[in-house]
Scaffold this motif. Sequence first.
Motif, PDB file in Angstrom:
ATOM      1  N   GLY A 176       0.773  -1.269  -0.105  1.00  0.00           N
ATOM      2  CA  GLY A 176       0.027   0.071   0.070  1.00  0.00           C
ATOM      3  C   GLY A 176       0.822   1.311   0.100  1.00  0.00           C
ATOM      4  N   PHE A 177       1.885   1.411   0.621  1.00  0.00           N
ATOM      5  CA  PHE A 177       3.020   2.456   0.660  1.00  0.00           C
ATOM      6  C   PHE A 177       3.341   2.983  -0.795  1.00  0.00           C
ATOM      7  N   ILE A 178       3.706   1.745  -1.466  1.00  0.00           N
ATOM      8  CA  ILE A 178       4.131   1.876  -3.093  1.00  0.00           C
ATOM      9  C   ILE A 178       2.921   2.425  -3.812  1.00  0.00           C
ATOM     10  N   GLY A 179       1.787   1.851  -3.682  1.00  0.00           N
ATOM     11  CA  GLY A 179       0.557   1.865  -4.508  1.00  0.00           C
ATOM     12  C   GLY A 179      -0.015   3.300  -3.952  1.00  0.00           C
ATOM     13  N   SER A 180       0.391   4.026  -3.050  1.00  0.00           N
ATOM     14  CA  SER A 180      -0.059   5.482  -2.861  1.00  0.00           C
ATOM     15  C   SER A 180       0.854   6.474  -3.829  1.00  0.00           C
TER      16      SER A 180
ATOM     17  N   CYS B 195      -4.445  -9.534   2.948  1.00  0.00           N
ATOM     18  CA  CYS B 195      -4.016 -10.850   3.545  1.00  0.00           C
ATOM     19  C   CYS B 195      -3.021 -10.760   4.666  1.00  0.00           C
ATOM     20  N   THR B 196      -2.982 -11.313   5.792  1.00  0.00           N
ATOM     21  CA  THR B 196      -2.199 -11.173   7.097  1.00  0.00           C
ATOM     22  C   THR B 196      -0.888 -11.195   6.588  1.00  0.00           C
ATOM     23  N   ASP B 197      -0.539 -12.155   5.542  1.00  0.00           N
ATOM     24  CA  ASP B 197       0.783 -12.484   5.247  1.00  0.00           C
ATOM     25  C   ASP B 197       1.127 -11.727   3.907  1.00  0.00           C
ATOM     26  N   ILE B 198       0.256 -11.192   3.219  1.00  0.00           N
ATOM     27  CA  ILE B 198       0.798 -10.516   1.836  1.00  0.00           C
ATOM     28  C   ILE B 198       0.573  -9.074   2.090  1.00  0.00           C
ATOM     29  N   CYS B 199      -0.603  -8.526   1.638  1.00  0.00           N
ATOM     30  CA  CYS B 199      -0.724  -7.075   1.614  1.00  0.00           C
ATOM     31  C   CYS B 199      -0.434  -6.136   3.259  1.00  0.00           C
ATOM     32  N   VAL B 200      -1.119  -6.926   3.958  1.00  0.00           N
ATOM     33  CA  VAL B 200      -1.004  -6.458   5.317  1.00  0.00           C
ATOM     34  C   VAL B 200       0.499  -6.236   5.611  1.00  0.00           C
ATOM     35  N   MET B 201       1.010  -7.578   5.716  1.00  0.00           N
ATOM     36  CA  MET B 201       2.589  -7.573   6.086  1.00  0.00           C
ATOM     37  C   MET B 201       3.404  -6.705   5.416  1.00  0.00           C
ATOM     38  N   ASP B 202       3.175  -6.386   3.949  1.00  0.00           N
ATOM     39  CA  ASP B 202       4.187  -5.974   3.160  1.00  0.00           C
ATOM     40  C   ASP B 202       3.854  -4.273   3.442  1.00  0.00           C
ATOM     41  N   PHE B 203       2.703  -4.047   3.955  1.00  0.00           N
ATOM     42  CA  PHE B 203       2.570  -2.585   4.334  1.00  0.00           C
ATOM     43  C   PHE B 203       2.960  -2.357   5.663  1.00  0.00           C
ATOM     44  N   VAL B 204       2.803  -3.059   6.637  1.00  0.00           N
ATOM     45  CA  VAL B 204       3.218  -3.032   7.836  1.00  0.00           C
ATOM     46  C   VAL B 204       4.592  -3.019   7.911  1.00  0.00           C
ATOM     47  N   VAL B 205       5.380  -3.748   7.405  1.00  0.00           N
ATOM     48  CA  VAL B 205       6.955  -4.009   7.377  1.00  0.00           C
ATOM     49  C   VAL B 205       7.465  -2.701   6.801  1.00  0.00           C
ATOM     50  N   THR B 206       6.968  -2.124   5.710  1.00  0.00           N
ATOM     51  CA  THR B 206       7.340  -0.958   5.096  1.00  0.00           C
ATOM     52  C   THR B 206       7.038   0.296   6.065  1.00  0.00           C
TER      53      THR B 206
ATOM     54  N   ALA C  75       7.453  12.192  11.400  1.00  0.00           N
ATOM     55  CA  ALA C  75       8.248  12.455  12.829  1.00  0.00           C
ATOM     56  C   ALA C  75       7.175  12.095  13.968  1.00  0.00           C
ATOM     57  N   ALA C  76       5.855  11.977  13.718  1.00  0.00           N
ATOM     58  CA  ALA C  76       5.351  11.960  14.831  1.00  0.00           C
ATOM     59  C   ALA C  76       4.907  10.335  15.056  1.00  0.00           C
ATOM     60  N   LEU C  77       5.048   9.626  14.254  1.00  0.00           N
ATOM     61  CA  LEU C  77       4.262   8.187  14.235  1.00  0.00           C
ATOM     62  C   LEU C  77       5.452   7.273  15.360  1.00  0.00           C
ATOM     63  N   LYS C  78       4.678   6.800  16.176  1.00  0.00           N
ATOM     64  CA  LYS C  78       5.615   5.599  17.073  1.00  0.00           C
ATOM     65  C   LYS C  78       5.172   4.224  17.026  1.00  0.00           C
ATOM     66  N   ASP C  79       3.708   4.167  17.211  1.00  0.00           N
ATOM     67  CA  ASP C  79       3.327   2.614  17.197  1.00  0.00           C
ATOM     68  C   ASP C  79       2.530   2.364  16.063  1.00  0.00           C
ATOM     69  N   ILE C  80       2.881   1.044  15.684  1.00  0.00           N
ATOM     70  CA  ILE C  80       2.283   0.349  14.589  1.00  0.00           C
ATOM     71  C   ILE C  80       1.436  -0.882  15.109  1.00  0.00           C
TER      72      ILE C  80
END
Length: 247
Positions: free
Chosen positions: A134-138, A166-177, A188-193
Amino acid sequence: MVTAINTNDSTLAAIEAALPVDPQPYTIGDRPAGLIIVDVVNGFCTVGYGSLAPTEPNKQIATMVSESDRLARAFTERGWPVLAFLDTHEPGKPEPPYPAHCEKGSGEENLVPELEWLYDSPNATLIHKDCINGFIGSIDIESGNNALLQWLNQHQLEALVVVGICTDICVMDFVVTMLSVRNHGMIAALKDIAVYTEGCSTYNLPAETADKLSLPKTAIHPQKIAHHIGLYTMAERGAFIASAIAL
């Protein structure tokens, strides 16, 4: 002929022991927070709605949809921002290794009925993406602008709660990024995911089905195991794996 993987409870238990995940309740408190909903669209969630949709009712997916809706309503009732990614592809433009899915105009790219109210919500931002991440897709290819970063900066968010499929595909790729985005100081403000376990799901493709469809071994995708591995990978990268979300 593919070799079937044993997906019974003992196999899952062994994987959980070897790759442990320890979900804990996550409390937002008074921190500015936003909800990210990843690809809760017909083409991934509604029975019979396309090549990557479930072929029969699935408890894990149904729970994910219900919990995503519940959290989205809770956030919007408080005036908190919600961003939903919608997997959307130009007809005829492939996304290897997957078959055609969620093409514009097919209806597969639309939010599931339970979330259609987000189209008219002033607190919701919708981003159509044409790739897993999702980061790249944005990112707008022509201008280089990133709609996700603009949304994050606009709201000065300190916490993100992530749900979807999917937990292990789109969700995971987005979160790891996003963990790298945070660590690199891009927001700067972001702390928790925080990734909410009951708000995430993935699909089930047993070895027998992959064999019947003449798919490669890499297509085998036992749902519970893949879901756990997705959660583990996000946890080891620094995401908070949440058993519950307290607003």
